[in-house]
Enzyme design. Structure first.
Site, mmCIF file in Angstrom:
data_model
loop_
_atom_site.group_PDB
_atom_site.id
_atom_site.type_symbol
_atom_site.label_atom_id
_atom_site.label_comp_id
_atom_site.label_asym_id
_atom_site.label_seq_id
_atom_site.Cartn_x
_atom_site.Cartn_y
_atom_site.Cartn_z
ATOM 1 N N GLU A 35 0.956 -1.240 -0.007
ATOM 2 C CA GLU A 35 0.074 0.055 0.008
ATOM 3 C C GLU A 35 0.989 1.359 -0.060
ATOM 4 O OE1 GLU A 35 -0.031 -2.693 1.813
ATOM 5 O OE2 GLU A 35 -1.956 -3.159 2.808
ATOM 6 N N CYS B 231 -0.651 -0.321 7.823
ATOM 7 C CA CYS B 231 -1.145 0.412 6.564
ATOM 8 C C CYS B 231 -2.478 0.881 6.728
ATOM 9 C CB CYS B 231 -1.113 -0.819 5.391
ATOM 10 S SG CYS B 231 0.654 -1.268 5.107
ATOM 11 N N GLU C 294 14.658 -32.555 0.721
ATOM 12 C CA GLU C 294 15.524 -33.285 -0.635
ATOM 13 C C GLU C 294 16.007 -34.909 -0.238
ATOM 14 O OE1 GLU C 294 18.381 -31.568 -3.269
ATOM 15 O OE2 GLU C 294 16.843 -29.884 -3.647
ATOM 16 N N LEU D 263 23.553 -27.362 -1.764
ATOM 17 C CA LEU D 263 22.248 -26.945 -1.406
ATOM 18 C C LEU D 263 22.006 -25.429 -1.774
ATOM 19 C CD1 LEU D 263 20.834 -29.107 1.551
ATOM 20 C CD2 LEU D 263 20.919 -29.723 -0.857
ATOM 21 N N CYS E 102 -2.640 -4.396 6.938
ATOM 22 C CA CYS E 102 -2.258 -4.595 8.303
ATOM 23 C C CYS E 102 -2.534 -3.415 9.143
ATOM 24 C CB CYS E 102 -0.709 -4.883 8.391
ATOM 25 S SG CYS E 102 0.618 -3.487 7.968
ATOM 26 N N ARG F 221 14.600 -42.315 3.464
ATOM 27 C CA ARG F 221 14.045 -42.687 4.905
ATOM 28 C C ARG F 221 13.530 -41.426 5.276
ATOM 29 N NH1 ARG F 221 17.926 -43.953 8.828
ATOM 30 N NH2 ARG F 221 19.316 -44.369 7.243
ATOM 31 N N ASP G 49 26.445 -37.594 -0.415
ATOM 32 C CA ASP G 49 26.846 -36.433 -1.692
ATOM 33 C C ASP G 49 27.417 -35.265 -1.420
ATOM 34 O OD1 ASP G 49 25.048 -38.375 -2.801
ATOM 35 O OD2 ASP G 49 23.234 -37.023 -2.993
ATOM 36 N N GLY H 214 17.313 -38.414 2.021
ATOM 37 C CA GLY H 214 16.937 -39.447 0.994
ATOM 38 C C GLY H 214 15.622 -40.109 1.460
ATOM 39 N N THR I 116 22.455 -38.518 3.017
ATOM 40 C CA THR I 116 22.642 -37.568 1.915
ATOM 41 C C THR I 116 23.875 -36.640 2.038
ATOM 42 O OG1 THR I 116 20.203 -37.721 1.672
ATOM 43 C CG2 THR I 116 21.435 -35.916 0.434
HETATM 44 C C1 AOF Z 1 0.131 -5.274 4.441
HETATM 45 N N1 AOF Z 1 0.594 -5.112 3.099
HETATM 46 O O1 AOF Z 1 2.328 -5.351 1.816
HETATM 47 C C2 AOF Z 1 2.290 -6.984 3.727
HETATM 48 C C3 AOF Z 1 1.639 -7.119 4.781
HETATM 49 O O2 AOF Z 1 6.887 -7.071 9.937
HETATM 50 P P1 AOF Z 1 6.233 -6.240 8.886
HETATM 51 O O3 AOF Z 1 6.057 -4.842 9.331
HETATM 52 O O4 AOF Z 1 6.816 -6.102 7.433
HETATM 53 O O5 AOF Z 1 4.858 -6.994 9.070
HETATM 54 C C4 AOF Z 1 4.564 -8.125 8.484
HETATM 55 C C5 AOF Z 1 3.120 -8.494 8.474
HETATM 56 O O6 AOF Z 1 2.371 -7.695 7.774
HETATM 57 C C6 AOF Z 1 2.924 -9.860 7.774
HETATM 58 O O7 AOF Z 1 3.062 -11.066 8.861
HETATM 59 C C7 AOF Z 1 1.258 -9.770 7.479
HETATM 60 O O8 AOF Z 1 0.611 -10.093 8.531
HETATM 61 C C8 AOF Z 1 1.359 -8.246 6.913
HETATM 62 N N2 AOF Z 1 1.739 -8.101 5.564
HETATM 63 N N3 AOF Z 1 0.539 -6.259 5.248
HETATM 64 O O9 AOF Z 1 -0.754 -4.647 4.584
HETATM 65 C C9 AOF Z 1 1.854 -5.772 2.692
HETATM 66 N N4 AOF Z 1 3.201 -7.606 3.268
HETATM 67 ZN ZN ZN Z 2 0.912 -3.169 5.944
#
Ligand code: AOF
Ligand code: ZN
Length: 316
Positions: free
Chosen positions: A60, A96, A279, A217, A87, A283, A213, A281, A209
């Site tokens: 946003e 936001c 990845e 990774l 958020c 088991r 190997d 093995g 693994t």
């Molecule tokens: C939004 N817009 O683009 C995203 C959101 O640690 P912060 O502040 O970056 O918050 C991460 C949390 O915010 C994430 O777990 C999710 O709940 C929300 N992500 N929210 O409004 C965004 N990336």
């Molecule tokens: Zn946000």
């Protein structure tokens, strides 16, 4: 009702927001990928943005920043489309929902309610209280699929688990121990595998693994981050032996004596891992299958016949 006020218009704009969100793939986890589009009352797109980098501004914020100075006065009559609920918490950035409230958007269209318990509907409630018209659930299925990994980590407190192996047509993942190693992948499937790695937070192998190997990774055939290596320690591995490449990459070491589900919770809760590629093995892969602890299986089936070797896991 004019075309840009219809449900069809909402879907077109949300689809654009989803396209933008995908640009964050491989850069934002453990956060979700989020896209946002701002439309003026005449239906013109005046702003676009996405969450670009973990810890950086949310979608946003970037969308509002992209609005031209000459269009800023339109925000109060505008609609903002966001693939995930704005958020409501103070995280790495301020909420936001507060920002949208300040800007006075007339309408907010949300794809999916944020499963993060810190948000979970509070952002929507805040905007409604402030007088915005809020529509929820436009292209909800697509928005959910886009962030299946984030949603799994938030709701199940474990990573999205992807099991991955390559096998011969007759069902072996490797030639008999001690004999020369066979390579099933070709250059295309190797590239795809590296792309998958670049999208994974972590990658897990067992001691067999590691010893057989000595894998690194890392992501080499695709741009992106290296997943965090995760190792299941067993008695075959002496922790004093540091000659293995992986051990210089700070692996997370899991204790095989505690239940697999608990180890998975630990990865998410202690280490912030939202997606795990397993990845091998056989088991280790089989134990995930038997515990029904997986979300996705990727099998590369080669046209080769081995006649003998280490059998591939089988889905029960
Ligand atoms: C939004 N817009 O683009 C995203 C959101 O640690 P912060 O502040 O970056 O918050 C991460 C949390 O915010 C994430 O777990 C999710 O709940 C929300 N992500 N929210 O409004 C965004 N990336
Ligand atoms: Zn946000």
């Amino acid at each position: 009702m004019s075309k840009h006020q219809s449900g069809e218009f909402d879907e077109i704009m949300m689809r654009r927001a989803l396209q933008l969100a995908v640009n964050g793939a491989g850069h934002v986890s453990p956060n979700p990928m989020v896209g946002a589009v701002i439309t003026a009352p005449d239906g013109r797109i005046i702003g676009e943005g996405w969450h670009r980098l973990y810890g950086g501004p949310h979608a946003e914020v970037n969308a509002i920043r992209s609005v031209a100075a000459t269009d800023m006065h339109l925000l109060k009559q505008s609609t903002i489309y966001v693939t995930l609920e704005p958020c409501s918490h103070y995280g790495k950035t301020p909420p936001c929902s507060l920002l949208l409230r300040e800007k006075g958007f007339k309408r907010v269209v949300v794809g999916l309610v944020d499963p993060n318990p810190k948000v979970a509907g509070r952002g929507i409630a805040m905007l409604r209280e402030a007088g915005s018209e809020v529509t929820v659930g436009i292209l909800e299925g697509e928005c959910r699929r886009l962030n299946a990994r984030f949603i799994t980590a938030q709701t199940k407190r474990r990573p999205w688990i992807q099991l991955k192996w390559a096998e011969s047509t007759d069902g072996f993942i490797a030639s008999p121990r001690g004999s020369e190693r066979v390579v099933f992948s070709n250059s295309l499937s190797m590239t795809l595998m590296h792309r998958e790695r670049a999208m994974a937070d972590a990658i897990l192998i067992g001691t067999d693994t590691l010893l057989d190997d000595n894998p690194s990774l890392t992501v080499r055939l695709w741009p992106g981050r290296n997943p965090v290596p995760v190792l299941f320690k067993s008695k075959r591995w002496a922790s004093t032996d540091t000659s293995f490449i992986l051990l210089s990459h700070n692996p997370i070491i899991l204790d095989p004596d505690i239940p697999l589900a608990d180890n998975m919770h630990l990865l998410t809760e202690r280490h912030g891992i939202t997606s795990l590629m397993v990845e091998g093995g056989t088991r280790i892969l089989q134990s995930f299958i038997d515990s029904r602890l997986y979300d996705e299986v990727r099998i590369e089936r080669s046209p080769m016949l081995l006649h003998a070797g280490i059998p591939a896991p089988h889905a029960s």
